[in-house]
Design an enzyme around this catalytic site. Sequence first.
Site, PDB file in Angstrom:
ATOM      1  N   ASP A 248      39.855 -27.835  43.021  1.00 53.79           N
ATOM      2  CA  ASP A 248      41.139 -28.105  43.530  1.00 53.79           C
ATOM      3  C   ASP A 248      41.814 -29.438  42.726  1.00 53.79           C
ATOM      4  OD1 ASP A 248      40.653 -25.670  44.922  1.00 53.79           O
ATOM      5  OD2 ASP A 248      40.251 -26.828  46.620  1.00 53.79           O
ATOM      6  N   ALA A 282      35.414 -37.057  42.848  1.00 50.68           N
ATOM      7  CA  ALA A 282      35.536 -36.355  44.004  1.00 50.68           C
ATOM      8  C   ALA A 282      34.524 -35.836  44.648  1.00 50.68           C
ATOM      9  CB  ALA A 282      36.854 -35.246  44.114  1.00 50.68           C
TER      10      ALA A 282
HETATM   11  O1  RIB Z   1      38.352 -25.143  47.351  1.00 54.32           O
HETATM   12  C1  RIB Z   1      37.891 -25.832  48.524  1.00 54.32           C
HETATM   13  C2  RIB Z   1      38.848 -25.367  49.895  1.00 54.32           C
HETATM   14  O2  RIB Z   1      38.897 -23.916  50.020  1.00 54.32           O
HETATM   15  C3  RIB Z   1      38.680 -25.964  51.103  1.00 54.32           C
HETATM   16  O3  RIB Z   1      39.284 -27.287  51.311  1.00 54.32           O
HETATM   17  C4  RIB Z   1      38.907 -24.998  52.047  1.00 54.32           C
HETATM   18  O4  RIB Z   1      39.684 -25.210  53.042  1.00 54.32           O
HETATM   19  C5  RIB Z   1      39.111 -23.586  51.268  1.00 54.32           C
HETATM   20  O5  RIB Z   1      40.322 -23.224  51.206  1.00 54.32           O
END
Ligand code: RIB
Length: 313
Positions: A248, A282
């Site tokens: 993310d 991270a």
């Molecule tokens: O990609 C990681 C995320 O996946 C976590 O923060 C959790 O909440 C899920 O959505």
Amino acid sequence: MSVAVVGSVNMDVVARVPRIPSPGETLLARSSSRGGGGKGANQAVGAARAGGAQTAFIGAVGDDADGAQLRAWLEADGIDVSGLETVAEPSGVALISVDDDAENTIVVVAGANRALTSLTARQRAIIEAADAVAAQLEVSIELVEAAADAARGPAQFVLNAAPSEALTDRETAARILPKVDVLIVNEHELLDVAGLEDREQAIRALAAQVPALVVTLGAAGSVVVLGDERVEVPAFPVAPVDTTGAGDTFCGVFAAHLSRGELRLADLAIAARAAAAASAIAVTREGAQPAVPTDDEVAALLAEERPSEIPTR
Ligand code: RIB
């Protein structure tokens, strides 16, 4: 420059365990913590901390204590939450185990994240004003499609196919992929969405369906494909502590860079390199949103590297 992120926001409940438990096993955790998570909200934090891009988050929380906390954490990062709805369903929760080798398991109880199937007028206005719009697949596919449609002006629409299940449906993929400017997948999602078992074949198949494709390969770096051109971007070697949200972070930082540039291979490679640096930092920290580095931290890591380390072919 501005980024709108459409997606999920969860309260991450994290247990540090010596190893991932087997089915049926009860295991005592060494410690536990709660923090901001959800693929969408993590990407919004990634974009906001990348600097330079005004970031807005579009999603939903419940009318509960977790919802208020999740909203407050996003606001603390300067993220515009005027498109974050409060709905009747409870806020999303992710139950996460992380072991001593930084392996994890994540179970998501989506709750409020699945409540939205269309955009409010405010959410549509945010997307229409953005330079880059990022979405993932932890919210309803109807919301993702509505966001892609609203982004069809000059904005770049970045889809991170995580989790990939919705796009394994051929009809859904045929509807969504033509609306995507940049598709970001990890290796598992690449094979899933392409419906193939060979990495190279899958890259060729997906690259033919979107203007730009980014495949993240963990420690092996990432591959950026733009039409017939391709760049392999190396990763930064680090000793991981917790990889939750690293993908993310990559997507959020990538979207922030994209909001400043165009779909040119050189710009995409620079964006992928900065995104790789951010996700490398991270994974050396615990948690999802708390682990996302600032722009200064990323710049310091990038400054240690030589540009010639980005091979092209
Ligand atoms: O990609 C990681 C995320 O996946 C976590 O923060 C959790 O909440 C899920 O959505």
